[in-house]
Write a protein that holds these residues in place. Structure first.
Motif, PDB file in Angstrom:
ATOM      1  N   UNK A   1      18.924  40.848 -23.690  1.00 30.33           N
ATOM      2  CA  UNK A   1      19.628  41.799 -24.156  1.00 30.33           C
ATOM      3  C   UNK A   1      20.997  41.125 -23.926  1.00 30.33           C
ATOM      4  N   UNK A   2      21.344  41.052 -23.212  1.00 33.21           N
ATOM      5  CA  UNK A   2      23.057  40.431 -22.282  1.00 33.21           C
ATOM      6  C   UNK A   2      23.265  39.413 -23.430  1.00 33.21           C
TER       7      UNK A   2
ATOM      8  N   UNK B   1      18.010  31.475 -25.901  1.00 33.67           N
ATOM      9  CA  UNK B   1      17.229  32.348 -24.794  1.00 33.67           C
ATOM     10  C   UNK B   1      15.759  32.464 -24.883  1.00 33.67           C
ATOM     11  N   UNK B   2      15.210  32.404 -26.406  1.00 35.97           N
ATOM     12  CA  UNK B   2      13.851  32.544 -26.304  1.00 35.97           C
ATOM     13  C   UNK B   2      12.499  31.105 -25.754  1.00 35.97           C
ATOM     14  N   UNK B   3      14.056  30.301 -25.660  1.00 35.75           N
ATOM     15  CA  UNK B   3      12.934  28.719 -25.359  1.00 35.75           C
ATOM     16  C   UNK B   3      12.736  28.918 -23.370  1.00 35.75           C
ATOM     17  N   UNK B   4      14.204  29.612 -23.838  1.00 30.75           N
ATOM     18  CA  UNK B   4      14.668  29.842 -21.786  1.00 30.75           C
ATOM     19  C   UNK B   4      13.266  30.298 -21.287  1.00 30.75           C
ATOM     20  N   UNK B   5      13.360  31.563 -21.974  1.00 30.85           N
ATOM     21  CA  UNK B   5      12.476  33.048 -21.757  1.00 30.85           C
ATOM     22  C   UNK B   5      10.853  32.605 -21.476  1.00 30.85           C
ATOM     23  N   UNK B   6      10.334  31.635 -22.736  1.00 31.86           N
ATOM     24  CA  UNK B   6       8.888  30.888 -22.330  1.00 31.86           C
ATOM     25  C   UNK B   6       9.322  29.712 -21.736  1.00 31.86           C
ATOM     26  N   UNK B   7       9.480  29.255 -20.746  1.00 27.02           N
ATOM     27  CA  UNK B   7      10.036  27.975 -20.024  1.00 27.02           C
ATOM     28  C   UNK B   7       9.808  28.617 -18.578  1.00 27.02           C
TER      29      UNK B   7
END
Length: 162
Positions: free
Chosen positions: A106-107, A139-145
């Motif tokens: 969100x941020x 962001x999603x790539x970082x989140x998944x990693x």
């Protein structure tokens, strides 16, 4: 001391946001020039490593073709780093893990939106919903990693306690 650490952990987040803001402040001409130089560097490196051999006409065509992927890849990378730094800061602040992922996204998403609005006022730049989507992909790539790494760490720490 604890209060200082809780504040200090947010300094990298602020610095990364400032870097992104700084890139967004560049005029369209300056931004294009930077991505053009990076594309030329990629081609030069490819040639020096023997991966490609291009004549001057091909070189210009390749530079033109590479500029957009380089620029969009930079967007994704910037926001992947920002997401990761926010996630780390929220970890230090002891935010519950599930909420940490949501808050970090969100941020960074909110910052991406405000950054695109900011670009509406920069000469030669434009705000783009597509860029917010690309930033969100970072962001999603970082989140998944992060999810994969943390899962791996938890799995290995469970095996060590056996």
């Amino acid at each position: 001391m604890k209060t200082f650490i809780k504040f200090a952990i947010w300094i990298p987040v602020i610095l990364m946001a400032a870097v992104i803001f700084g890139f967004s402040t560049q005029s369209g001409l300056k931004s294009s020039g930077l991505s053009r130089r990076v594309a030329a560097l990629v081609i030069d490196c490819s040639e020096s490593m023997g991966i490609a051999a291009v004549d001057e006409l091909q070189r210009e065509q390749y530079i033109e073709c590479l500029q957009v992927p380089i620029r969009k890849g930079a967007h994704m990378t910037e926001y992947a780093v920002l997401f990761t730094l926010v996630f780390i800061a929220l970890t230090v602040d002891r935010v519950v893990i599930k909420l940490r992922y949501c808050m970090s996204f969100a941020m960074t998403f909110f910052f991406a939106c405000t950054d695109e609005i900011h670009q509406l006022y920069v000469p030669g730049r434009s705000g783009s919903i597509a860029d917010v989507f690309i930033d969100s992909c970072g962001c999603f790539i970082a989140m998944a990693l992060i999810f994969i790494v943390l899962k791996h760490i938890r799995k290995n720490s469970l095996h060590k306690t056996d």
